[in-house]
Design a protein around this motif. Structure first.
Motif, PDB file in Angstrom:
ATOM      1  N   TRP A  30       0.803  -1.281  -0.161  1.00 16.70           N
ATOM      2  CA  TRP A  30       0.013   0.135  -0.173  1.00 16.70           C
ATOM      3  C   TRP A  30       0.970   1.396  -0.153  1.00 16.70           C
ATOM      4  CZ3 TRP A  30      -5.284  -0.218  -0.553  1.00 16.70           C
ATOM      5  CH2 TRP A  30      -5.790  -1.434  -0.306  1.00 16.70           C
ATOM      6  N   CYS A  39      -3.190   3.137  -1.858  1.00 18.29           N
ATOM      7  CA  CYS A  39      -3.503   2.461  -3.152  1.00 18.29           C
ATOM      8  C   CYS A  39      -2.430   1.385  -3.231  1.00 18.29           C
ATOM      9  CB  CYS A  39      -3.347   3.210  -4.380  1.00 18.29           C
ATOM     10  SG  CYS A  39      -4.331   4.490  -4.499  1.00 18.29           S
ATOM     11  N   TYR A  99      -1.629  -2.042  -6.025  1.00 14.04           N
ATOM     12  CA  TYR A  99      -1.786  -2.745  -7.570  1.00 14.04           C
ATOM     13  C   TYR A  99      -1.929  -4.095  -7.232  1.00 14.04           C
ATOM     14  CZ  TYR A  99      -0.743   1.912  -9.154  1.00 14.04           C
ATOM     15  OH  TYR A  99      -0.675   3.382  -9.478  1.00 14.04           O
ATOM     16  N   THR A 138      -6.442  -2.017  -9.320  1.00 14.72           N
ATOM     17  CA  THR A 138      -5.929  -0.813  -8.363  1.00 14.72           C
ATOM     18  C   THR A 138      -7.076  -1.057  -7.075  1.00 14.72           C
ATOM     19  OG1 THR A 138      -5.212   0.554 -10.083  1.00 14.72           O
ATOM     20  CG2 THR A 138      -5.417   1.489  -7.795  1.00 14.72           C
ATOM     21  N   ILE A 148      -8.156   0.726  -3.315  1.00 18.55           N
ATOM     22  CA  ILE A 148      -8.340   2.079  -2.746  1.00 18.55           C
ATOM     23  C   ILE A 148      -8.744   1.942  -1.526  1.00 18.55           C
ATOM     24  CG2 ILE A 148      -8.723   4.606  -2.909  1.00 18.55           C
ATOM     25  CD1 ILE A 148      -8.976   3.911  -6.139  1.00 18.55           C
ATOM     26  N   TRP A 168      -8.366   3.151 -13.388  1.00 16.42           N
ATOM     27  CA  TRP A 168      -7.667   4.186 -12.313  1.00 16.42           C
ATOM     28  C   TRP A 168      -6.956   5.088 -13.187  1.00 16.42           C
ATOM     29  CZ3 TRP A 168      -7.804   6.003  -7.777  1.00 16.42           C
ATOM     30  CH2 TRP A 168      -6.599   6.507  -7.420  1.00 16.42           C
TER      31      TRP A 168
END
Length: 65
Positions: free
Chosen positions: A9, A25, A27, A32, A34, A52
Motif C-alpha cells: 500500500w 492504493c 496494485y 487498483t 483504494i 484508475w
C-alpha cells in the motif's frame, strides 16, 4: 487476490502532512485497490487498472471540471 495486509500500500505524494485526508492504493495485476489510510481494515474499492489510470490522467489534466 492477496489479503489486504500482504499488499504494498502507498499514499499519494500529494497527501497532506497532517495525516487526516489520505487514501492509500495498491496494485494487484489488473486492478487498483483504494482504501482510507486511517481505517486500513475498512472497505476497499477495486477499480480496473485502466479505469484508475484514466481517472488519474483526468485529474492531472484538470478534465473533471
Amino acid at each position: 487476490m492477496a489479503a489486504p495486509s500482504e499488499l504494498h500500500w502507498f499514499k499519494s505524494s500529494y497527501s497532506g502532512g497532517s495525516g487526516t485526508e489520505c487514501v492509500e492504493c495498491a496494485y494487484t495485476g489488473d486492478d487498483t485497490l483504494i482504501r482510507d489510510s486511517k481505517v486500513t481494515g475498512g472497505p476497499v474499492v477495486r477499480l480496473r487498472l485502466d479505469t484508475w489510470r484514466g481517472f488519474t490522467h483526468a485529474i492531472a489534466h484538470d478534465a473533471l471540471r
